[in-house]
Design a protein around this motif. Sequence first.
Motif, PDB file in Angstrom:
ATOM      1  N   GLY A  84      -6.659   5.678   1.380  1.00 22.47           N
ATOM      2  CA  GLY A  84      -5.475   5.273   0.640  1.00 22.47           C
ATOM      3  C   GLY A  84      -5.705   4.008  -0.170  1.00 22.47           C
ATOM      4  O   GLY A  84      -5.205   3.876  -1.291  1.00 22.47           O
ATOM      5  N   GLY A  85      -6.482   3.068   0.382  1.00 18.55           N
ATOM      6  CA  GLY A  85      -6.754   1.825  -0.316  1.00 18.55           C
ATOM      7  C   GLY A  85      -7.558   2.012  -1.586  1.00 18.55           C
ATOM      8  O   GLY A  85      -7.323   1.333  -2.590  1.00 18.55           O
ATOM      9  N   VAL A  86      -8.524   2.926  -1.571  1.00 19.44           N
ATOM     10  CA  VAL A  86      -9.327   3.212  -2.769  1.00 19.44           C
ATOM     11  C   VAL A  86      -8.438   3.777  -3.873  1.00 19.44           C
ATOM     12  O   VAL A  86      -8.525   3.371  -5.039  1.00 19.44           O
ATOM     13  CB  VAL A  86     -10.467   4.202  -2.435  1.00 19.44           C
ATOM     14  CG1 VAL A  86     -11.144   4.685  -3.713  1.00 19.44           C
ATOM     15  CG2 VAL A  86     -11.483   3.543  -1.504  1.00 19.44           C
ATOM     16  N   ILE A  87      -7.559   4.699  -3.504  1.00 24.82           N
ATOM     17  CA  ILE A  87      -6.640   5.277  -4.489  1.00 24.82           C
ATOM     18  C   ILE A  87      -5.689   4.210  -5.025  1.00 24.82           C
ATOM     19  O   ILE A  87      -5.471   4.097  -6.244  1.00 24.82           O
ATOM     20  CB  ILE A  87      -5.831   6.428  -3.860  1.00 24.82           C
ATOM     21  CG1 ILE A  87      -6.763   7.573  -3.456  1.00 24.82           C
ATOM     22  CG2 ILE A  87      -4.762   6.940  -4.835  1.00 24.82           C
ATOM     23  CD1 ILE A  87      -6.069   8.694  -2.713  1.00 24.82           C
ATOM     24  N   GLY A  88      -5.125   3.418  -4.121  1.00 23.54           N
ATOM     25  CA  GLY A  88      -4.164   2.404  -4.532  1.00 23.54           C
ATOM     26  C   GLY A  88      -4.773   1.325  -5.408  1.00 23.54           C
ATOM     27  O   GLY A  88      -4.196   0.949  -6.434  1.00 23.54           O
ATOM     28  N   VAL A 138       0.202   6.872   8.944  1.00 22.67           N
ATOM     29  CA  VAL A 138       0.666   5.501   8.718  1.00 22.67           C
ATOM     30  C   VAL A 138      -0.418   4.694   8.004  1.00 22.67           C
ATOM     31  O   VAL A 138      -0.138   3.960   7.044  1.00 22.67           O
ATOM     32  CB  VAL A 138       1.038   4.827  10.056  1.00 22.67           C
ATOM     33  CG1 VAL A 138       1.508   3.394   9.822  1.00 22.67           C
ATOM     34  CG2 VAL A 138       2.112   5.626  10.782  1.00 22.67           C
ATOM     35  N   GLY A 139      -1.652   4.817   8.463  1.00 21.64           N
ATOM     36  CA  GLY A 139      -2.753   4.098   7.843  1.00 21.64           C
ATOM     37  C   GLY A 139      -2.966   4.497   6.396  1.00 21.64           C
ATOM     38  O   GLY A 139      -3.231   3.653   5.531  1.00 21.64           O
ATOM     39  N   LEU A 140      -2.841   5.796   6.098  1.00 20.07           N
ATOM     40  CA  LEU A 140      -3.029   6.291   4.738  1.00 20.07           C
ATOM     41  C   LEU A 140      -2.053   5.629   3.776  1.00 20.07           C
ATOM     42  O   LEU A 140      -2.452   5.084   2.738  1.00 20.07           O
ATOM     43  CB  LEU A 140      -2.854   7.813   4.717  1.00 20.07           C
ATOM     44  CG  LEU A 140      -2.882   8.468   3.329  1.00 20.07           C
ATOM     45  CD1 LEU A 140      -4.250   8.318   2.698  1.00 20.07           C
ATOM     46  CD2 LEU A 140      -2.487   9.942   3.433  1.00 20.07           C
ATOM     47  N   PHE A 141      -0.768   5.670   4.116  1.00 22.13           N
ATOM     48  CA  PHE A 141       0.235   5.099   3.226  1.00 22.13           C
ATOM     49  C   PHE A 141       0.195   3.573   3.237  1.00 22.13           C
ATOM     50  O   PHE A 141       0.491   2.931   2.213  1.00 22.13           O
ATOM     51  CB  PHE A 141       1.625   5.608   3.615  1.00 22.13           C
ATOM     52  CG  PHE A 141       1.886   7.014   3.165  1.00 22.13           C
ATOM     53  CD1 PHE A 141       2.269   7.279   1.859  1.00 22.13           C
ATOM     54  CD2 PHE A 141       1.710   8.085   4.030  1.00 22.13           C
ATOM     55  CE1 PHE A 141       2.489   8.580   1.431  1.00 22.13           C
ATOM     56  CE2 PHE A 141       1.923   9.382   3.622  1.00 22.13           C
ATOM     57  CZ  PHE A 141       2.319   9.638   2.314  1.00 22.13           C
ATOM     58  N   GLY A 142      -0.189   2.986   4.373  1.00 18.88           N
ATOM     59  CA  GLY A 142      -0.333   1.537   4.425  1.00 18.88           C
ATOM     60  C   GLY A 142      -1.425   1.057   3.484  1.00 18.88           C
ATOM     61  O   GLY A 142      -1.241   0.090   2.741  1.00 18.88           O
TER      62      GLY A 142
END
Length: 255
Positions: A84-88, A138-142
């Motif tokens: 998720g962090g890479v995408i964000g 939760v980790g993905l969206f976080g």
Amino acid sequence: MELSLALYVLVGFGAQLIDGAIGMGYGVISTSVLVATGMPPAVASAAVHVTKMPTGIASGLSHWKFGNVDWSLARRLILPAIFGGVIGASTIALMPINLIRPLAALYLGIMGVVVILRTLRWKTREGFGAPRGRPAVVGLFGGLFDSFGGGWGPIVTTTLIMQGREPRIAIGSANAAEPIIAAVQAAVFAFWLGTGTLTTIGSTALAIMAGALVAAPVAAFLVNKLPGRLIAGAVGITLVAINIPAIVSLIGRLL
């Protein structure tokens, strides 16, 4: 030390003290201050994520020392959060976030209200009951929303508490996982923005980092001493307070 850098030290200290005690606030506060000084949002978020690596390690170790970390839970958060962090981070580096941030704020504000309501009905030592839900989601969206200016603590800590986990464990486990996600996001920002962009704000980042490192063990001590109900209530109130301006802005656009 210049006065401006001394103020940044105080910002880092205050932000980390709040974040370590209630599981959120460091990214939101630090990024907001940097943006208010005229720094572009992507650069501000990148700078804060660079500082999160050492401060996150200090916070995680402090929480571990006081018995606030469930390492199994932390591990289940990390891999999805990296994705998720890479995408964000790529999104904020390449695209405007004028629509994404208000929507994230709306979600977080609603979560804050729900946490407050649950806290008012807190009747047992376990608080919200037996843990449930999937930490990986939760980790993905976080990780995704963390790139937009500090969504890791608000989303991950709040949702873990909502899933029935003890507040101090939710806070400690989320803080222990955070520096790994921050390192990945900092690398992604450096790739898209260029390392030269990050070096231009090096002194500011170091000042914020210095204040945060001092606050980390103090915050971990406080979260181990404060009642779970008080921590959960503070989480809810902080979420609502932080996100009201963005929610009002979103409503204004819709009207």
